[in-house]
Structures are given as C-alpha cells and as structure tokens.
Motif scaffolding. Structure first.
Motif, PDB file in Angstrom:
ATOM      1  N   GLN A   3       0.874  -1.311   0.003  1.00 32.04           N
ATOM      2  CA  GLN A   3       0.049   0.089   0.033  1.00 32.04           C
ATOM      3  C   GLN A   3       0.863   1.222   0.051  1.00 32.04           C
ATOM      4  N   TYR A   5       2.408   4.936   1.181  1.00 27.32           N
ATOM      5  CA  TYR A   5       2.592   5.374   2.395  1.00 27.32           C
ATOM      6  C   TYR A   5       3.468   6.423   2.564  1.00 27.32           C
ATOM      7  N   HIS A  21       4.654   4.353  -3.410  1.00 24.43           N
ATOM      8  CA  HIS A  21       3.356   4.186  -4.113  1.00 24.43           C
ATOM      9  C   HIS A  21       3.826   3.026  -5.134  1.00 24.43           C
ATOM     10  N   ASN A  31      -1.335  11.184  -1.325  1.00 26.06           N
ATOM     11  CA  ASN A  31       0.126  10.930  -0.654  1.00 26.06           C
ATOM     12  C   ASN A  31       0.784  12.301  -0.886  1.00 26.06           C
TER      13      ASN A  31
END
Length: 250
Positions: A3, A5, A21, A31
């Motif tokens: 995922q 972050y 990503h 993001n």
C-alpha cells in the motif's frame, strides 16, 4: 501489492521521510498531502536537525503525478487542485527550517524532478536519470519549473522540457547542479547520505536554520506563483489535445 505510504522515522537528530506508491512511486493527491504534512511536522520537531527525503523501492525515485487521477480530471477547479499537490509539497520543502537531503536511487520523472530540485542537497545513483515528459502529453512542467530552473538553470530546464520524451543521465543532472554527487549503487549512496546527515546534525541548529533561509532568499512569492502555475496546467489538461493523448494511458 504494498500500500502507498509516507513515513517519518527519527534516527538521533535525523528525520528520515520516506514515501512509496506501488506504481513506480507515482504521487496521487492523498500521498502528496501526506508528504506535505510530514515535511511540515518534521520542520516543527525540535529533535530533528536535518531531514533526509527518500522513496521506497530500488528502481524509481518518483514517476511524478498519478496518471489515474490525471485522466479523471473533469473541471478547471479539480485540475488546479490536482497540480497544486506538488506546489504545496515544494513550498513546504522551501519553507521548512531544516536542511533537506535528497536521496535519489532511481529515475525521476516530472514532479519527481521537482522534488529532487526542491531539496537543499541531493545525492543519487548512476541509475537516477531524469525526464520532463509533460509537453508530450499536452501540458507542461509549469509548477516545478521555478524549482528546477533555480537548481539547474533555465537553459537545462528548457532543454529537458522541449526534448520531452528523452531521459537525461544522472551525470547530466550532476553537471547541471541537480545532484551534488552520483554513486555506482544504492549501498554507496546510502553511506554517503548517512555520513552527510550525521555531520550536518552535529552542527549548530541555529546556523543551519539561518543558512536555509539564505539559500531560499527571494522565493517568498512562490506561494502564489506555484498555484498560478497549477491553474495553467489545470486548464491545459482539459484541452482536446491532452484528452486525446491521455486515452493511450487508460
């Protein structure tokens, strides 16, 4: 699939900000917002004297803005908001009172070049080629231009913008001032980043803060300038040319 972050890790007086990503470290709006907020947070943390900005993975530092969001833009307002994401991150980096070291392990495209240019000192591997591909899809690197031109000069910025489908080597980026040094691999890069960060963290924090302000003198107008640039891109992305071009990426 991992995922996306954005994390902030403290290592003594060094704050390490890492973003990721799964799509080649492309940056969707959420993001970018997290990255902006994390930079601001690190800037306010008295325990942090220097910041390292890096991305996860080995192959790509940052592929720029998220194409999935780009193709979904349906109004000038949403277009401006989309392109303002990188504007807010660059301005957060510019106004952050801590020096930011960039760690670029792989290719940087579009907004990724802007992130590298907005660091105060950037180190990279020989695999960290750069490209400004925006004109090829009908827009332009309007938002990141001030940061890239400031670091690399207007001639190099123009060259990369016009030759929009070409990658320029890490050595080119070093020669033009984007990278301070280029290393053969990630291991050597990380050692250099660690050594520099530890050295800077041992210096007088007030001196570092004052030098940061000197480095970024005459850029206060970027708060408004970069948003105005985002408006241009937000309008162009709705053009017939760009919409037709983006169909290839659906």
């Amino acid at each position: 699939m991992m995922q996306p972050y954005v994390t902030l890790t403290l290592n003594g007086h060094i704050g390490v900000i890492e973003f990721f990503h799964p799509e080649h470290n492309a940056m969707p709006s959420d993001n970018l917002k997290k990255l902006q907020n994390t930079i601001v947070e690190a800037g306010k943390n008295d325990a942090i004297r220097v910041i390292v900005l890096k991305s996860g993975g080995n192959r790509t530092f940052c592929a720029g803005a998220s194409f999935k969001e780009l193709v979904a833009i349906d109004s000038a307002k949403s277009g401006q908001q989309f392109f303002a994401g990188f504007a807010h991150v660059i301005n957060a980096m510019r106004k952050c009172p801590k020096l930011i070291i960039g760690r670029v392990q792989g290719k940087a495209v579009g907004g990724g070049v802007g992130l590298a240019a907005a660091t105060d000192y950037c180190l990279a591997t020989k695999f960290a080629a750069i490209k400004l591909s925006e004109l090829s899809i009908g827009i332009g690197p309007f938002v990141i231009e001030p940061a890239v031109s400031r670091k690399m000069g207007q001639t190099a910025m123009s060259q990369m913008t016009i030759n929009a489908e070409a990658f320029y080597s890490a050595e080119f980026a070093k020669d033009k001032g984007l990278y301070a040094d280029v290393f053969d691999g990630v291991e050597a890069l990380d050692e250099a980043v660690k050594t520099l960060a530890k050295k800077l963290a041992s210096y007088n924090p007030e001196a570092l803060k004052e030098m940061k302000a000197v480095f970024w003198k005459d850029t206060a107008h970027w708060d408004d300038l970069l948003i105005e640039r985002a408006k241009i891109s937000g309008k162009l992305v709705l053009s017939e040319f760009t919409k037709e071009t983006l169909k290839r990426f659906r």
